[in-house]
Design a protein around this motif. Structure first.
Motif, PDB file in Angstrom:
ATOM      1  N   GLY A  32       0.817  -1.139  -0.028  1.00 34.88           N
ATOM      2  CA  GLY A  32      -0.173  -0.129   0.003  1.00 34.88           C
ATOM      3  C   GLY A  32       0.881   1.095  -0.097  1.00 34.88           C
ATOM      4  N   VAL A  36       1.112   4.368  -2.889  1.00 40.23           N
ATOM      5  CA  VAL A  36       1.181   5.509  -2.761  1.00 40.23           C
ATOM      6  C   VAL A  36       2.308   6.257  -3.297  1.00 40.23           C
ATOM      7  CG1 VAL A  36       1.249   7.404  -0.824  1.00 40.23           C
ATOM      8  CG2 VAL A  36      -0.275   5.515  -0.475  1.00 40.23           C
ATOM      9  N   TYR A  67      -1.936   8.041   4.247  1.00 36.33           N
ATOM     10  CA  TYR A  67      -1.743   6.452   4.269  1.00 36.33           C
ATOM     11  C   TYR A  67      -1.659   5.997   5.620  1.00 36.33           C
ATOM     12  CZ  TYR A  67      -0.520   1.790   3.308  1.00 36.33           C
ATOM     13  OH  TYR A  67      -0.245   0.248   3.184  1.00 36.33           O
ATOM     14  N   TRP A 204      -9.281   6.580  -2.354  1.00 32.76           N
ATOM     15  CA  TRP A 204      -8.564   7.025  -1.046  1.00 32.76           C
ATOM     16  C   TRP A 204     -10.008   6.867  -0.193  1.00 32.76           C
ATOM     17  CZ3 TRP A 204      -3.835   7.240  -0.088  1.00 32.76           C
ATOM     18  CH2 TRP A 204      -3.290   8.306   0.867  1.00 32.76           C
ATOM     19  N   LEU A 207     -10.189   3.320   1.274  1.00 31.35           N
ATOM     20  CA  LEU A 207      -9.277   3.121   2.283  1.00 31.35           C
ATOM     21  C   LEU A 207      -9.841   3.551   3.627  1.00 31.35           C
ATOM     22  CD1 LEU A 207      -6.611   2.217   3.114  1.00 31.35           C
ATOM     23  CD2 LEU A 207      -5.829   4.630   2.523  1.00 31.35           C
TER      24      LEU A 207
END
Length: 450
Positions: A32, A36, A67, A204, A207
């Motif tokens: 992840g 990013v 993140y 986003w 997430l």
């Protein structure tokens, strides 16, 4: 050390130890972070001059900080797969590490982005800071979130935690949710990688909404369902040793909880002075369909007040958590090493752990042996051994070294070792076990010293 040895009872052998998902999960988290970085890389053109370098650094650190915030909150969600298979202690350490990374990235983001904007506008850093905070969209909320995250970070430093109570730290820590919420929207409003890019924006949102769903389910809805279903109350309180008390909790259908010896719950007793604090205590006896038991040592205000609980007091519990269970065993011989009140989860394992079991119990004196009578009765029933390491007449502590462990437990390197006690004790014994030839994969320990 003194020894109690009696006949051996027939006890089933352990199943194969389950494979921990820690490695795959870490791989997913790093993947992840790499995604990013890739998002920033593909949407960033040529970086020119000092202003461009600073602004670019501010954007990449901002994305990584965003993140990290999602990861930080996800690790707070108490997802059972993580808590039981990886271990609550390891998840707690990951959370603490993610918190340090988040604060460092936040500092880097704030400093570099403001310096980059100031260089671009040929303005002073002070003027640019005031302009960004007051004039840019969602920046007032983001500034508030930044201040809260800094406060959480400062109070989480070990030196600061020693000077504040658990309750203060706990409630300040909960403000992390507010900080992440306040900072979220400025990421989309000002993030160059999200402007006019619906796919990146949707990912986003997914997430953060996914992490929010985990928190809502496992920290709010699941506990509400658990406590409405099982309706737990204090049944009785008994003194086990000076300053050590057992609390028996009665409830309905407690076998449905799936609790196992060696695990713990986070307990909230709905009594004056205790209702606002949730504290982890291990089960000190195998769970029964209608009863659970914990054993608590009075080390602070909260734990001391537990001894004053009255029968009928309502109990709010969350769990079970922890992976210090029979699943970790790799063979049919086990050594349990406890110090002080660390005996509580090991007492439950001593009764139920399959195979040949030896318990080594470190305490100051015979009077401080909490649950000692039960341990000897269990040893007699199943033919196990109990070894005591007590202080001498002058208060001198018996050394627990590689040599003394090998002498007390023949074939030590072939044993699974379950270890529970204060941080310093556990650290020293861990090193002694390694020096005695016990491989790391056979040493099972949960610690919450962050």
């Amino acid at each position: 050390m003194t020894t109690v040895e009696t006949r051996r009872a027939a006890v089933p052998r352990p199943a194969a130890a389950r494979r921990s998902p820690a490695g795959p999960l870490l791989a997913v988290l790093w993947a992840g972070a790499a995604a990013v970085v890739a998002l920033w890389w593909t949407d960033t053109g040529a970086v020119v001059g000092t202003a461009g370098l600073l602004t670019g650094a501010g954007r990449i650190t901002g994305l990584l900080c965003g993140y990290a915030c999602a990861v930080l909150v996800g690790l707070m969600a108490r997802v059972p797969l993580l808590e039981r298979r990886i271990g609550s202690d390891r998840v707690a350490r990951w959370h603490a590490m993610a918190g340090r990374y988040t604060v460092c990235l936040l500092v880097a983001h704030v400093v570099t982005i403001l310096a980059g904007y100031a260089a671009t506008d040929h303005a002073s850093l002070r003027h640019e800071t005031v302009t960004v905070v007051l004039d840019y969209p969602d920046m007032l909320k983001a500034t508030a979130g930044t201040v809260i995250l800094f406060a959480v970070g400062v109070t989480s430093v070990r030196a600061a935690r020693r000077r504040t109570g658990h309750e203060f730290w706990y409630y300040v820590h909960l403000l992390t949710y507010a900080a992440v919420f306040l900072a979220f929207f400025h990421q989309l409003a000002l993030g160059e990688q999200f402007n006019g890019r619906p796919v990146a924006t949707a990912v986003w949102y997914a997430l953060y909404l996914g992490v929010a769903a985990l928190v809502l389910w496992y920290r709010v809805l699941a506990p509400v369902r658990l406590n409405r279903r099982h309706r737990m109350r204090v049944d009785s309180v008994h003194q086990e040793a000076p300053g050590v008390y057992s609390v028996v909790v009665r409830g309905r259908h407690l076998d449905e909880l799936g609790a196992r010896p060696g695990q713990f719950f986070r307990w909230r007793f709905l009594a004056a002075g205790l209702a606002w604090t949730s504290t982890p205590y291990s089960l000190s006896a195998p769970p029964r369909p209608d009863l659970l038991r914990i054993t608590v040592k009075a080390l602070g205000g909260h734990s001391a007040a537990v001894s004053l609980l009255r029968p009928g007091t309502r109990v709010w519990a969350e769990g079970p958590y922890g992976s210090l269970t029979a699943d970790r065993a790799t063979g049919d011989r086990s050594l349990l090493i406890a110090a002080g009140v660390g005996v509580t989860p090991l007492r439950a394992l001593f009764e139920t752990l399959p195979g040949e079991v030896t318990l080594l119990y470190r305490a100051r004196s015979a009077e401080d042996l909490a649950l000692g009578g039960e341990l000897e009765a269990i040893a007699k029933w199943r033919g196990a051994r109990v070894l005591y390491a007590l202080n001498g007449p002058g208060g001198e502590r018996p050394p627990i070294t590689a040599d003394s462990l090998r002498a007390a437990v023949p074939g030590l390197s072939g044993h699974d070792v379950y270890l529970c006690g204060p941080h310093g004790f556990a650290r020293d014994v861990y090193e002694a076990l390694r020096a005695a030839g016990v491989p790391d994969r056979r040493i099972h320990h949960e610690s919450f010293e962050l």
